[in-house]
Enzyme design. Sequence first.
Site, PDB file in Angstrom:
ATOM      1  N   GLU A 154      37.609  43.129  45.859  1.00  0.00           N
ATOM      2  CA  GLU A 154      36.401  43.775  46.416  1.00  0.00           C
ATOM      3  C   GLU A 154      36.761  44.878  47.412  1.00  0.00           C
ATOM      4  O   GLU A 154      36.049  45.877  47.517  1.00  0.00           O
ATOM      5  CB  GLU A 154      35.466  42.729  47.054  1.00  0.00           C
ATOM      6  CG  GLU A 154      35.894  42.157  48.396  1.00  0.00           C
ATOM      7  CD  GLU A 154      36.984  41.092  48.311  1.00  0.00           C
ATOM      8  OE1 GLU A 154      37.462  40.823  47.189  1.00  0.00           O
ATOM      9  OE2 GLU A 154      37.347  40.539  49.370  1.00  0.00           O
ATOM     10  N   HIS A 183      42.190  40.443  47.122  1.00  0.00           N
ATOM     11  CA  HIS A 183      40.798  40.811  47.408  1.00  0.00           C
ATOM     12  C   HIS A 183      40.426  42.081  46.648  1.00  0.00           C
ATOM     13  O   HIS A 183      40.409  43.176  47.226  1.00  0.00           O
ATOM     14  CB  HIS A 183      40.601  41.010  48.916  1.00  0.00           C
ATOM     15  CG  HIS A 183      40.559  39.733  49.682  1.00  0.00           C
ATOM     16  ND1 HIS A 183      39.385  39.029  49.912  1.00  0.00           N
ATOM     17  CD2 HIS A 183      41.554  39.000  50.238  1.00  0.00           C
ATOM     18  CE1 HIS A 183      39.656  37.937  50.598  1.00  0.00           C
ATOM     19  NE2 HIS A 183      40.966  37.891  50.816  1.00  0.00           N
ATOM     20  N   CYS A 220      40.500  34.588  46.593  1.00  0.00           N
ATOM     21  CA  CYS A 220      41.315  34.119  47.713  1.00  0.00           C
ATOM     22  C   CYS A 220      41.046  32.636  47.997  1.00  0.00           C
ATOM     23  O   CYS A 220      41.437  31.785  47.217  1.00  0.00           O
ATOM     24  CB  CYS A 220      41.100  35.016  48.936  1.00  0.00           C
ATOM     25  SG  CYS A 220      42.426  34.848  50.157  1.00  0.00           S
TER      26      CYS A 220
END
Length: 233
Positions: A211, A209, A106
């Site tokens: 994660e 994202h 990001c």
Amino acid sequence: MRLIGVTPTQDDHTGQITINDDYLNALCRAGALPVLLPLTDDPALLREIVDRVDGLVLSGGADVDPAFYGQETQPFCGDISPRRDAMELALCRMALEKDLPILAICRGEQVLNCVQGGTLYQDLAAQCPSPIHHPCHDRPREEVHTVTVEADSLLGRITGMGTLGVNSRHHQAVDRLGDGLRVIARAQDGVIEGVEMPEKRFVLGVQWHPESLSEHRAEAQKLFNAFVEACDR
Ligand code: MN
């Protein structure tokens, strides 16, 4: 066990250093030991970090100061974080010089692009209107749009997929591409969502994202697994 440095977010009001532990959990699942880095622009400390870690995660966060890509700040630009800019631009430069593996997420992808002389859209809605709403901050674990992935790229090889569902928590994106970068994923509105540096061992930037998807989505976790694997000295 590979040691991965992760850059922090700072709350400007309290001074608290924080990180969404999705980043740390994804790295732990990949078999690495993540360490949250101090927010410093001391060149000697940054050098020490680059010498000691096996890889670097540039995490998400506030907007990069447009001064770093030669633009005036527009009213639609968001909050900036001068201390993070000072740290991450310098750290990213040093890591690239050393060919340290980098996973840039990001804001991290935007930092990487700025370091390589590229520019950003200061606000997609204002400068690049499209039917896709990219700043879906309230749906961090949902796949809110798709990206088309180049097959012969890091992302294509790692995931084995030509289309990926992604979350989307950004209002900025890469505009003019920096030197040495290659676009490897785009949203359906053309917004750049993934970059790599083919001349480097492993430098991958993603606008979404992974994660926050990695606990339940194998292809998101695979990005962290491949990154950690590339961090072998
Ligand atoms: Mn997006």
